[in-house]
Design an enzyme around this catalytic site. Structure first.
Site, PDB file in Angstrom:
ATOM      1  N   GLY A 207       3.620   6.394   8.309  1.00  0.00           N
ATOM      2  CA  GLY A 207       5.034   6.520   7.953  1.00  0.00           C
ATOM      3  C   GLY A 207       5.854   5.363   8.471  1.00  0.00           C
ATOM      4  CG  ASN A 208       6.267   3.691  12.435  1.00  0.00           C
ATOM      5  OD1 ASN A 208       5.729   4.519  13.151  1.00  0.00           O
ATOM      6  ND2 ASN A 208       7.538   3.342  12.574  1.00  0.00           N
ATOM      7  CB  SER A 209       3.251   1.644   6.292  1.00  0.00           C
ATOM      8  OG  SER A 209       2.057   1.798   7.000  1.00  0.00           O
TER       9      SER A 209
ATOM     10  N   GLY B  29      -8.564 -26.625  -2.990  1.00  0.00           N
ATOM     11  CA  GLY B  29      -9.984 -26.675  -3.297  1.00  0.00           C
ATOM     12  C   GLY B  29     -10.857 -26.884  -2.085  1.00  0.00           C
TER      13      GLY B  29
ATOM     14  CG  HIS C  23      -0.369   0.305   2.515  1.00  0.00           C
ATOM     15  ND1 HIS C  23      -0.046  -0.663   3.438  1.00  0.00           N
ATOM     16  CD2 HIS C  23      -0.033   1.483   3.094  1.00  0.00           C
ATOM     17  CE1 HIS C  23       0.453  -0.099   4.511  1.00  0.00           C
ATOM     18  NE2 HIS C  23       0.476   1.205   4.339  1.00  0.00           N
TER      19      HIS C  23
ATOM     20  CG  ASP D 211       0.034  -4.018   2.782  1.00  0.00           C
ATOM     21  OD1 ASP D 211       0.149  -3.519   1.645  1.00  0.00           O
ATOM     22  OD2 ASP D 211      -0.005  -3.333   3.823  1.00  0.00           O
TER      23      ASP D 211
END
Length: 480
Positions: free
Chosen positions: A219-221, A277, A104, A148
């Protein structure tokens, strides 16, 4: 009488001397213990400094300019994006310029720049400016939306790195450090503990995370979560917050998933996983009571795909999963993790409880990679802005076709996303639509679409023929 008083005085004096000796000895003991406690604190302080000094040189700031999604504009089923400027973090996992961050963070990026940390100053008053050599352009090698994660590459070698290890284990209560760029503050460090080793914040999302109370903010992401030995135990990805700031509920992607996805993204540009499945869900006491299950916890198979590997192997709905590849399954997170990390070239062994009977099955897995949920996620996809229609479009090429099931022909222009703004034309176009024609003119190229639209004036009626979900329809609107 005199002898008695004299004896009493002597005894009192002796007792006082003894008490004074004891007090003096006690004070000396306290004085001797004080330096020991101080030394322990200093040793702890030095140890923490060493951990940060070991990892922080490998943590970078990521500055992204481009177009990103807006969260809510009252439109359903339509992707709306606007020009954005974002700051996140990343960790160098290979000295040759491979960097892991969150998907992200780089979503919708037109340009990605990586700011390398500066060298330590000799004096606390010495300023360390960011030089041009510390700012590098990066490209996206691949992303995986479910976990992510995104893998970036910069053209540099001999960079400080924090290599990934798949054998790192975390424990509830252990000390951890979050390093990143909260609110753009480069190379910031916070400390906390592991609150949970396997947290599933969203019951509809099978991903599990490390939960920590180490302070995290926007901002830590993409920055690392490290243990006291300097091992990367996770990549910080999200927080739960009503205020938008840290409330002690931070989540990091576990190291095992980091290593698995990194190897896949580096080799293939996407994550190759296995499927059998079958779908599972957590067992609750109410579910167990209603179905008469043998136990009130764990993971139960809730669906079997017709003709899939699970059905062929003999698995059934209501089987309780006990273990996968010999690893116990205590709930849905364990099931997902075991399936996620299973080698793509090996048969999967699954142990289940059917009624009160334990059974074992060998399941031939299917290798797949998840289809990208949004066309805008395709790395290096050439996108064009059709400004008068406020849409981004791309050609119907080999990278796009696999994402559009059941298309009726190979001609047309694909809508990637819709831009936001007060002058946005309400055309009704949505991401994934294939524009076949405008006013009976079949479309073959983006340049043709641009030319037709540029010749339209305010108030002109426009009829667009589109294909949506395999069906043709018309959209009619007036130019604004």
């Amino acid at each position: 009488m005199k002898c008695g008083i004299a004896c009493l005085l002597v005894a009192t004096s002796a007792h006082a001397q003894t008490a004074a000796t004891r007090v003096s000895a006690g004070a000396a003991a306290v004085r001797s213990e004080a330096p020991a406690s101080s030394n322990l604190l200093r040793d702890l302080d030095r140890s923490l400094e060493k951990v940060v000094a070991k990892v922080s040189p490998a943590v970078v700031q990521i500055v992204v300019t481009g177009y990103g999604p807006l969260e809510d504009h009252g439109h359903t089923g339509t992707a709306r994006i606007a020009r954005q400027h974002a700051v996140g973090a990343g960790v160098i996992v290979d000295p040759d310029g491979y960097i892991l961050t969150n998907a992200h963070v780089v979503e919708g990026a037109q340009r990605i720049r990586v700011i390398l940390p500066s060298s330590a100053a000799d004096s606390p008053l010495e300023l360390q400016p960011i030089h041009a050599a510390q700012i590098l352009d990066a490209k996206v090698l691949g992303t995986h939306k479910q976990s992510d994660l995104a893998l970036l590459k910069v053209e540099a070698t001999h960079l400080p790195a924090a290599p990934l290890r798949s054998d790192v284990r975390v424990h509830q209560g252990e000390l951890v450090f979050a390093i990143g760029s909260p609110e753009g503050l480069l190379d910031s460090v916070t400390m906390g503990v592991v609150s949970s080793v396997a947290r599933q914040p969203d019951p509809d999302d099978p991903m599990v995370y490390i939960q920590t109370d180490a302070a995290m903010n926007p901002g830590n992401s993409g920055g690392p979560l490290v243990d006291i030995d300097g091992n990367v135990v996770g990549i910080n990805t999200s927080i739960l917050s009503k205020s938008g700031g840290s409330e002690g509920l931070g989540f990091a992607i576990p190291a095992a998933i980091l290593n698995f996805d990194y190897q896949n993204l580096r080799k293939y540009g996407h994550v190759r996983r296995v499927a059998i499945g079958a779908r599972t869900q957590n067992i609750t006491p109410t579910l167990a009571a209603g179905l008469g299950l043998a136990r009130s916890w764990g993971a139960i198979i809730s669906d079997i795909a017709a003709g899939g590997a699970a059905e062929a192997a003999g698995l059934r709905i209501d089987d309780i999963v006990l273990a996968i590849d010999g690893r116990p399954v205590l709930g849905l997170p364990d099931f997902i993790a075991a399936l996620y990390l299973h080698p793509t070239d090996q048969v999967l062994q699954i142990d289940v409880l059917r009624g009160v009977t334990r059974m074992s099955f060998n399941v031939a897995v299917t290798v797949y990679h998840e289809k990208i949920g949004e066309l805008d996620d395709i790395p290096d996809l050439q996108k064009s802005l059709v400004r008068k229609l406020n849409i981004f479009v791309t050609g119907l090429d080999g990278r796009v076709k696999p994402l559009l099931q059941g298309i009726r022909s190979d001609s047309g222009i694909v809508v990637v996303a819709q831009t936001a703004g007060p002058s946005a034309v309400e055309s009704g176009l949505e991401a994934g639509d294939i524009i076949r024609a405008i006013d009976h003119t079949p479309l073959e190229s983006i340049s043709q679409l641009q030319a037709i639209v540029d010749n339209l004036s305010t108030g002109d009626p426009v009829v667009v023929q589109i294909e949506r979900n395999g069906r043709l329809q018309y959209l009619a609107f007036e130019m604004e």
